[in-house]
Motif scaffolding. Structure first.
Motif, PDB file in Angstrom:
ATOM      1  N   TRP A  86       0.870  -1.183   0.000  1.00 34.29           N
ATOM      2  CA  TRP A  86       0.000   0.000   0.000  1.00 34.29           C
ATOM      3  C   TRP A  86       0.902   1.227   0.000  1.00 34.29           C
ATOM      4  N   ASN A  87       0.700   2.097  -0.994  1.00 33.60           N
ATOM      5  CA  ASN A  87       1.465   3.334  -1.102  1.00 33.60           C
ATOM      6  C   ASN A  87       0.507   4.519  -1.035  1.00 33.60           C
ATOM      7  N   SER A  88       0.846   5.536  -0.224  1.00 35.30           N
ATOM      8  CA  SER A  88       0.076   6.780  -0.146  1.00 35.30           C
ATOM      9  C   SER A  88       0.997   7.938  -0.489  1.00 35.30           C
ATOM     10  N   TYR A  89       0.497   8.835  -1.317  1.00 35.92           N
ATOM     11  CA  TYR A  89       1.269  10.018  -1.701  1.00 35.92           C
ATOM     12  C   TYR A  89       0.383  11.245  -1.560  1.00 35.92           C
ATOM     13  N   ILE A  90       0.892  12.254  -0.856  1.00 33.29           N
ATOM     14  CA  ILE A  90       0.178  13.519  -0.685  1.00 33.29           C
ATOM     15  C   ILE A  90       1.042  14.619  -1.297  1.00 33.29           C
ATOM     16  N   ASN A 174      -3.672   6.932  -3.413  1.00 33.77           N
ATOM     17  CA  ASN A 174      -3.409   5.644  -2.762  1.00 33.77           C
ATOM     18  C   ASN A 174      -3.288   4.587  -3.848  1.00 33.77           C
ATOM     19  N   SER A 175      -2.265   3.738  -3.724  1.00 32.89           N
ATOM     20  CA  SER A 175      -2.069   2.619  -4.638  1.00 32.89           C
ATOM     21  C   SER A 175      -1.998   1.338  -3.814  1.00 32.89           C
ATOM     22  N   PHE A 176      -2.786   0.354  -4.237  1.00 30.75           N
ATOM     23  CA  PHE A 176      -2.810  -0.935  -3.570  1.00 30.75           C
ATOM     24  C   PHE A 176      -2.378  -1.985  -4.594  1.00 30.75           C
TER      25      PHE A 176
END
Length: 186
Positions: A86-90, A174-176
């Protein structure tokens, strides 16, 4: 219907940019912060001209525009296993533009659907101001209302009625990923 311009000059842009990046926790968390200051001179634009000239517009140089701002990014991997990631980028961006020089008149009407509605570049204002009809007001700022229709009177001259530039923008992605398949949500 476009008037030529033999005095047209090339547009020039100078920019200073500085930033810092940090990667932590075995690349599971990273930060990027960037500041920039950009100045564009002799910008090329199409401006409306008096229809009595036989033309509707002319390609012109419009002076100087500055853009200053911040860009901040935070990239995190809250969960990482053998099969799932799981990747989160803001991303946060704040840009302030300013028309430093809009030519000899201090403003230039770029155009729009009519002669009293469109985009204007005016000295001391941000880029892309919306120009149009305003409601008439008295000296105390009260609307002048037509008693017959109940609607406000239009002011005698058009002016800036809006600013399309946001105070800031924020994006959250968000990338899953599971066994080679990825789902992204923005």
């Amino acid at each position: 219907n476009v008037l030529g311009n033999s005095a047209l000059k090339p547009e020039f842009t100078t920019e200073i940019e500085a930033g810092i990046s940090a990667v932590l926790l075995n690349s599971r968390l990273s930060f990027d912060v960037t500041y920039f200051s950009r100045s564009s001179t002799e910008q090329i634009a199409t401006a409306s001209v008096a229809r009595s000239s036989g033309f509707s517009s002319q390609v012109v140089n419009i002076g100087e525009l500055t853009n200053k701002g911040w860009e901040v990014g935070v990239d995190a991997y809250p969960i990482v296993t053998e099969d799932f990631k799981w990747n989160s980028y803001i991303a946060f961006t704040k840009i302030k533009s300013l028309i430093v020089d809009a030519g000899p008149n201090g403003e230039i009407f770029i155009g729009g659907p009519g002669t009293s509605l469109g985009t204007i570049q005016r000295n001391g204002f941000p880029y892309g101001q919306i120009f149009g009809t305003k409601n008439a007001r008295d000296d105390e700022g009260n609307l002048l209302i037509d008693k017959a229709s109940g609607l406000p009177f239009a002011a005698e001259t058009s002016d800036i009625i809006g600013d399309p530039n946001p105070d800031f923008t924020v994006g959250f992605t968000n990338s899953f990923t599971y066994k080679g398949f990825t789902l992204r949500a923005l």
